[in-house]
Write an enzyme that holds these catalytic residues in place. Structure first.
Site, short mmCIF file in Angstrom:
data_model
loop_
_atom_site.label_atom_id
_atom_site.label_comp_id
_atom_site.label_asym_id
_atom_site.label_seq_id
_atom_site.Cartn_x
_atom_site.Cartn_y
_atom_site.Cartn_z
CG HIS A 95 18.29 39.56 26.71
ND1 HIS A 95 18.03 40.08 25.46
CD2 HIS A 95 19.20 40.41 27.29
CE1 HIS A 95 18.72 41.20 25.30
NE2 HIS A 95 19.44 41.42 26.38
CD GLN B 123 48.11 29.27 31.60
OE1 GLN B 123 48.29 30.45 31.89
NE2 GLN B 123 46.96 28.65 31.79
N GLY C 264 44.98 31.72 31.21
CA GLY C 264 45.65 32.59 32.17
C GLY C 264 45.38 34.06 31.97
CB CYS D 48 17.32 41.14 21.34
SG CYS D 48 17.82 39.50 21.93
CB CYS E 190 13.74 40.67 23.15
SG CYS E 190 15.11 41.11 24.24
CG ASP F 156 38.54 24.26 31.83
OD1 ASP F 156 39.67 23.92 31.43
OD2 ASP F 156 38.35 25.28 32.52
CB SER F 157 41.99 20.43 31.89
OG SER F 157 42.47 21.60 32.54
N GLY F 158 39.78 21.28 34.26
CA GLY F 158 39.68 21.40 35.71
C GLY F 158 40.86 22.15 36.31
N GLY F 159 41.84 22.48 35.47
CA GLY F 159 43.04 23.15 35.97
C GLY F 159 42.75 24.46 36.66
CG PHE F 160 40.41 28.79 36.22
CD1 PHE F 160 41.31 29.85 36.26
CD2 PHE F 160 39.14 28.99 36.75
CE1 PHE F 160 40.94 31.07 36.80
CE2 PHE F 160 38.77 30.20 37.29
CZ PHE F 160 39.67 31.25 37.32
CG ASP G 247 34.83 29.67 28.34
OD1 ASP G 247 34.50 29.55 29.53
OD2 ASP G 247 36.02 29.77 27.96
CB CYS H 158 16.32 36.28 22.76
SG CYS H 158 15.74 37.49 23.97
#
Length: 367
Positions: free
Chosen positions: A337, A191, A218, A306, A311, A95-99, A268, A308
């Site tokens: 899980h 955006q 956004g 599941c 489980c 991520d760019s770090g913007g958020f 994500d 995993c």
């Protein structure tokens, strides 16, 4: 798109915009639609890379802002780049770090040049510009890097959101100029807040730049789920069909299904590991608090369907005991899980799209 990156659509739903595809990167392929775990500080919390691989993860996100503050991009580079530094030889995105910067509303100042903010670590003033964000991401070395954007709160006025959307485009142009590596794909971010006309114009402007991929940003910043659906349903089909589409910060069943129906490919969210650290399991779209008395003598798996490690080897009673005892193993087992649950869910959607049974098998979530 450079030779090192390509997106191929394998199948399309006959009733929606949903599609199953393959995104090719220098570190491997991502079969879409796919959930992407968040490894903010070059680590998906409480998991080793081997455990992460076993969940079915194909792509992991790390964060430019946090890695710049600790340990610093030069140290990551000294360790051989982000993949080698964290022992993950699969596709990665930063991520760019913007958020994160814009969430520091009382600690930062926005100008056309960029953002100046006070480090929450040591109080030092730091300036992050589109050029600096790209420079840091070039040094970190992820396969996909994100343009530096302005992410206004959903409560901002139309005038503020329009100004932020226009600035995001100007910053994107500067990001493109600053980008130095052809083994990294730079994604632009749409955006526009809740205003569909601003979203449509932003998508049209970004399409002209012919980027390797596109993100919808956004959303999931405090607005109601119905509004998220409306924004994504309007925006995703406007993005190029031959490029991957990424919905940022979304990782719940309903929102992912609705977004996939609109044509989104990757997601994500921090939810699976964050909930795990609070003793919460995700089971078929429900949230289970393992501290509850009903689990103390329940000797069945969290989810019998599941695949995993958790489980297949442990019971609800055992995990409840670990949670109540505040044992670190509880957070590891629940993270394994929860991440598997979301990835397995998107894998099932992919199979349904390939057989053109998406609207039939996932009608519950679509309606």
């Amino acid at each position: 798109m450079t030779a090192k990156f390509s997106f191929q659509s394998s199948a399309n739903c006959s009733h929606t915009h949903a599609r199953a595809g393959v995104f090719f990167t220098p570190h491997g392929v991502v079969e879409t639609p796919r959930f992407m775990p968040v490894g903010t500080l070059a680590n998906v919390k409480t998991l080793t890379p081997a455990q992460l691989k076993d969940t079915g993860a194909q792509m992991v996100l790390a964060n430019t802002y946090h890695l710049h503050l600790q340990p610093g991009e030069e140290i990551v580079a000294g360790g051989g780049g982000l993949h080698k530094f964290m022992g993950w030889n699969e596709p990665m995105l930063t991520d760019s770090g913007g958020f994160q910067v814009f969430s520091l509303s009382e600690m930062r100042k926005i100008t056309e040049e960029g953002v100046t903010f006070r480090s929450p670590h040591d109080g030092q003033m730091i300036k992050l510009t589109p050029e600096r964000s790209i420079e840091i991401q070039n040094i970190l070395g992820a396969d996909v890097i994100m343009a530096f954007d302005e992410c206004p709160p959903h409560t901002a006025s139309r005038q503020e959101i329009e100004a932020a959307t226009n600035r995001t485009y100007r910053w994107l142009e500067r990001c493109i100029t600053a980008h130095q590596r052809d083994d990294q794909a730079l994604f632009g971010i749409v955006q526009g807040g809740m205003h569909l006309d601003l979203r449509s114009q932003a998508a049209a402007d970004l399409r002209k730049l012919d980027l390797p991929g596109y993100a919808i940003g956004g959303v999931s910043v405090g607005e109601e789920p119905e509004l998220i659906h409306k924004i994504v349903q309007n925006t995703a089909p406007l993005l190029p069909p031959d490029k991957p589409r990424y919905l940022m910060g979304v990782g719940t069943y309903k929102e992912m299904v609705m977004a996939i129906a609109s044509g989104v490919d990757i997601f994500d969210c921090v939810i699976p590991t964050r909930w795990a650290r609070h003793g919460t399991a995700m089971v078929k779209g429900e949230r289970w608090n393992l501290k509850n008395a009903q689990f103390r003598q329940d000797f069945t798996p969290l989810d019998e369907d599941c695949p995993c490690y958790t489980c297949q080897n442990f019971t609800r009673a055992y995990i409840s005991h670990l949670v109540r005892s505040q044992e670190i193993l509880a957070y590891t087992l629940l993270s394994i899980h929860n991440i598997t649950e979301l990835i397995h869910f998107t894998q099932k959607i992919r199979k349904a799209i390939l057989s053109d049974r998406f609207t039939t098998e996932f009608a519950h979530w679509l309606h």
